[in-house]
Design an enzyme around this catalytic site. Sequence first.
Site, PDB file in Angstrom:
ATOM      1  N   LYS A   1       1.270  -3.775  19.584  1.00  0.00           N
ATOM      2  CA  LYS A   1       0.161  -3.777  18.553  1.00  0.00           C
ATOM      3  C   LYS A   1      -0.249  -5.364  18.547  1.00  0.00           C
ATOM      4  O   LYS A   1      -1.399  -5.813  18.404  1.00  0.00           O
ATOM      5  CB  LYS A   1       0.435  -3.267  17.298  1.00  0.00           C
TER       6      LYS A   1
ATOM      7  N   ASP B   1      -3.775   2.444   9.224  1.00  0.00           N
ATOM      8  CA  ASP B   1      -2.893   3.651   9.517  1.00  0.00           C
ATOM      9  C   ASP B   1      -3.521   4.969   8.933  1.00  0.00           C
ATOM     10  O   ASP B   1      -3.330   5.922   9.493  1.00  0.00           O
ATOM     11  CB  ASP B   1      -1.473   3.602   9.360  1.00  0.00           C
TER      12      ASP B   1
ATOM     13  N   GLN C   1       5.535  -0.139   9.861  1.00  0.00           N
ATOM     14  CA  GLN C   1       5.972   0.587  11.108  1.00  0.00           C
ATOM     15  C   GLN C   1       7.002   1.809  10.606  1.00  0.00           C
ATOM     16  O   GLN C   1       7.981   1.514   9.918  1.00  0.00           O
ATOM     17  CB  GLN C   1       6.622  -0.144  12.267  1.00  0.00           C
TER      18      GLN C   1
END
Length: 282
Positions: free
Chosen positions: A54, A121, A98
Amino acid sequence: MSATLIDGKKLSSLVREDIKRDALAYEQKYGRKIGLAVILAGENPASKIYVRNKIVACEETGIRSFEYYLPETVTTDQLIELVETVNADENIDGLLVQLPLPKGVDEKAVLKAVSPAKDVDGFHAVNAGNLLLGNPCLAACTPSGIMELIKSTGVQIARKNAVVVGRSNIVGKPVAVMLLSENATVTVCHSKTTDLKKHTLEADILVVAVGIKEFIKGDMIKKGAVVIDVGMNRSDGKLYGDVEFDSAKERAAFITPVPGGVGPMTITMLLKNTVKAANLAK
Ligand code: GUN
């Protein structure tokens, strides 16, 4: 007949060109780069690889990354405190925590603390709810990538039978909502579904996100289907999908490979959401 491959890497690099242009335009207009914060808690090796990928993708598209690494022993309160600091940072437009979080951390509480406006997200209840209601929102990345992959085939979604195997909050549920929004007739199957094959054989569009190596065999696939394989199962040093590729490609018209299908698109949609969040905040 063998299926046409849906090339996630190629589609991804096309979309990233647009992202790069939009990120540069933002920088020229507002005098700072778009910023994405990534929080990684603990030592999960797969998470470390995802986070690294990422960050590299940010660098390649002109987005500034802010990295936060916390020990396995971090508490829920410490994580929430960091999330709140990032929420308040005007140089940061998007924030992702994460997953999975270390054992003992209250994942729901941490995700709830993320500002919905920075929730790139799409995991916050506000964004998930707005997706369900058809309102503007930051939508979950893997499902958004799946929709782009399906659309890239040119196959019409409206009026088709779409079957989603898997009902996670991250993939199964949101992709079912997206397919429904595009006027597909959607069936969601899962581990308690009786006669799974009966359902999958009806699927013009089949999305598989169960996390079980080669769970769907070729004889479960309707001839001419579009097959999207979300699986990333590591076994004997190799990566396997949730679909048995060799038998599936003899039945499907279009199929995503693993790796090189859904994976690259997930990160691309994360970058796209970051640009969207930055512009929406203006
Ligand atoms: N862990 C596995 N997939 C994801 C994802 O898309 N986002 C985050 N934050 N964590 C993950």
